[in-house]
Motif scaffolding. Structure first.
Motif, short mmCIF file in Angstrom:
data_model
loop_
_atom_site.label_atom_id
_atom_site.label_comp_id
_atom_site.label_asym_id
_atom_site.label_seq_id
_atom_site.Cartn_x
_atom_site.Cartn_y
_atom_site.Cartn_z
N SER A 1 19.83 -1.29 13.01
CA SER A 1 20.64 -0.22 13.56
C SER A 1 19.89 1.12 13.47
N GLY A 2 19.78 1.80 14.60
CA GLY A 2 19.14 3.11 14.63
C GLY A 2 17.63 3.10 14.63
N LEU A 3 17.01 1.92 14.67
CA LEU A 3 15.56 1.85 14.65
C LEU A 3 14.99 1.91 16.07
N ASP A 4 13.79 2.48 16.19
CA ASP A 4 13.12 2.47 17.49
C ASP A 4 12.58 1.06 17.75
N PRO A 5 12.18 0.77 18.99
CA PRO A 5 11.77 -0.60 19.33
C PRO A 5 10.63 -1.14 18.47
N VAL A 6 9.67 -0.29 18.09
CA VAL A 6 8.55 -0.77 17.27
C VAL A 6 9.03 -1.15 15.88
N ALA A 7 9.85 -0.28 15.26
CA ALA A 7 10.36 -0.57 13.92
C ALA A 7 11.27 -1.79 13.95
N ALA A 8 12.08 -1.92 15.01
CA ALA A 8 12.96 -3.09 15.12
C ALA A 8 12.15 -4.37 15.24
N ARG A 9 11.06 -4.33 15.99
CA ARG A 9 10.22 -5.52 16.13
C ARG A 9 9.61 -5.91 14.79
N GLU A 10 9.25 -4.91 13.98
CA GLU A 10 8.69 -5.22 12.66
C GLU A 10 9.73 -5.93 11.79
N VAL A 11 10.98 -5.49 11.87
CA VAL A 11 12.04 -6.17 11.12
C VAL A 11 12.24 -7.58 11.65
N HIS A 12 12.15 -7.75 12.97
CA HIS A 12 12.25 -9.09 13.55
C HIS A 12 11.17 -10.01 13.00
N HIS B 1 0.82 -1.22 0.00
CA HIS B 1 0.00 0.00 0.00
C HIS B 1 0.85 1.27 0.00
N ARG B 2 2.19 1.12 0.08
CA ARG B 2 3.07 2.29 0.05
C ARG B 2 3.91 2.33 -1.21
N ALA B 3 3.53 1.57 -2.22
CA ALA B 3 4.34 1.44 -3.42
C ALA B 3 4.59 2.77 -4.12
N ASP B 4 3.63 3.69 -4.08
CA ASP B 4 3.76 4.96 -4.80
C ASP B 4 4.31 6.08 -3.94
N ASP B 5 4.63 5.80 -2.68
CA ASP B 5 5.19 6.83 -1.80
C ASP B 5 6.66 7.07 -2.13
N LEU B 6 7.06 8.34 -2.09
CA LEU B 6 8.48 8.64 -2.28
C LEU B 6 9.27 8.12 -1.08
N CYS B 7 10.44 7.57 -1.35
CA CYS B 7 11.23 7.00 -0.26
C CYS B 7 11.67 8.07 0.75
N ARG B 8 11.81 9.31 0.30
CA ARG B 8 12.22 10.36 1.23
C ARG B 8 11.13 10.67 2.25
N SER B 9 9.90 10.26 1.97
CA SER B 9 8.80 10.51 2.90
C SER B 9 8.66 9.41 3.95
N LEU B 10 9.45 8.35 3.84
CA LEU B 10 9.32 7.21 4.73
C LEU B 10 10.22 7.36 5.95
N SER B 11 9.80 6.76 7.06
CA SER B 11 10.64 6.69 8.25
C SER B 11 11.81 5.74 7.98
N LYS B 12 12.80 5.78 8.87
CA LYS B 12 13.95 4.88 8.69
C LYS B 12 13.51 3.42 8.75
N GLY B 13 12.56 3.12 9.63
CA GLY B 13 12.09 1.75 9.72
C GLY B 13 11.46 1.27 8.42
N LEU B 14 10.66 2.13 7.78
CA LEU B 14 10.03 1.75 6.51
C LEU B 14 11.07 1.66 5.40
#
Length: 319
Positions: free
Chosen positions: A169-180, A132-145
């Motif tokens: 590296s550098g991700l907050d706990p929520v973003a890190a959990r998503e990567v996990h 659902h984020r395919a058309d979003d510019l990458c500069r608009s995304l958080s580091k986790g995304l």
């Protein structure tokens, strides 16, 4: 995701060494990684982890030793074939921020000369939950995304072996959990993952086995195996008042190997089997008239293992 597999392990590393002039990045490293395994590669900065990934990913040549990557011998002649079976995601995924998510993936799919690009891009985006984020510019995304987009890019080639270099590296706990969660999903789909990380709790949670590197490979095995190799089993006992005669209470316990008093007043009992010794210790304390407040088997973490190795490592102390 490709289900093609060769026989034997996904990675075989034999006495691999890389030197840059007089500096040794890593030396005489040997290990194997099975298909479908999540293998953690741990060590301090400068230990050689990223250089090992770059070597196994065919980006730089080893000085000596040998390796097999995704069933192919590591050599210059096999570089293209190996790269078609693996993917490497560095700490910074290197996206084009002015392009959308889909445009980034389309660019890299073209660079890799992949067939069925649209289907691959859609499949990769679904894998990381970003359709659902395919058309979003990458500069608009958080580091986790952006990390998730980087994972999608790595998945475009349907890799048999995925090298992840500090993916949280550098991700907050929520973003890190998503990567996990993404790593766990890839494991279930049979992808072999070679993970370098400084987050020891992350490695303990995700990895089937870990290797601890500090130029040379210090230890390798399952986290519980490493704990057993480095630390004796023990039980922490807390009572309302000090025991009148601890030796009499603890000496006859089955599996007891000795005791000591900690700085905060707890009794630490060394045992051969905590599951057997703990009930016996509780009964002995009640019989002795002690007011038992807590009786807890001591569980050493992977961080304890890591610090034990690094604290006694002369090379690490000299860095």
């Amino acid at each position: 995701m490709s289900t093609e597999r060769t026989t034997g392990p996904a990675l075989v590393v034999q006495n691999l060494t890389k030197r840059f002039g007089e500096r040794t990045a890593f030396s005489e490293v040997s290990f194997e990684v099975a298909y479908g395994e999540v293998f953690g590669f741990l060590g301090p900065n400068g230990a050689g982890k990223t250089t090992t990934v770059r070597t196994l990913g065919t980006l730089i040549a080893p000085t000596s030793g040998a390796a097999t990557v995704a069933g192919l011998p590591l050599s210059a002649d096999n570089g293209v074939a190996i790269r078609s079976r693996i993917a490497v995601m560095p700490e910074s995924p290197g996206l084009y921020l002015r392009l959308s998510v889909a445009e980034n993936l389309s660019y890299f799919a073209g660079l890799y000369e992949l067939p069925d690009r649209r289907a691959r891009i859609e499949r990769a985006l679904r894998s990381v939950g970003l359709e659902h984020r395919a058309d979003d510019l990458c500069r608009s995304l958080s580091k986790g995304l952006r990390q998730r987009v980087g994972l999608a890019r790595a998945l475009l080639t349907d890799p048999q072996v995925l090298f992840l270099d500090e993916p949280t590296s550098g991700l907050d706990p929520v973003a890190a959990r998503e990567v996990h969660d993404l790593i766990d999903a890839l494991r279930k789909r049979g992808v072999t993952i070679f993970l370098t990380t400084h987050r020891l709790a992350e490695a303990e949670q995700l990895c089937d086995r870990v290797g601890i590197l500090n130029t040379t490979l210090r230890m390798i095995g399952r986290p519980d195996e490493l704990r057993e190799q480095l630390f004796s089993k023990s039980i922490e006992i807390r009572t309302r008042a000090p025991l009148a005669d601890p030796d009499e209470v603890f000496a006859a316990l089955p599996g007891a190997e000795g005791w000591q008093r900690s700085e905060d007043g707890a009794y630490v009992l060394s045992v051969t089997d905590a599951d057997t010794a703990a009930p016996a210790a509780a009964r002995a304390l009640v019989t002795a008239g002690a007011d038992l407040l807590a009786l807890t088997p001591i569980r050493h973490s992977l961080e304890d293992v890591y610090l034990q190795l690094i604290d006694t490592d002369v090379e690490a102390q000299q860095r």
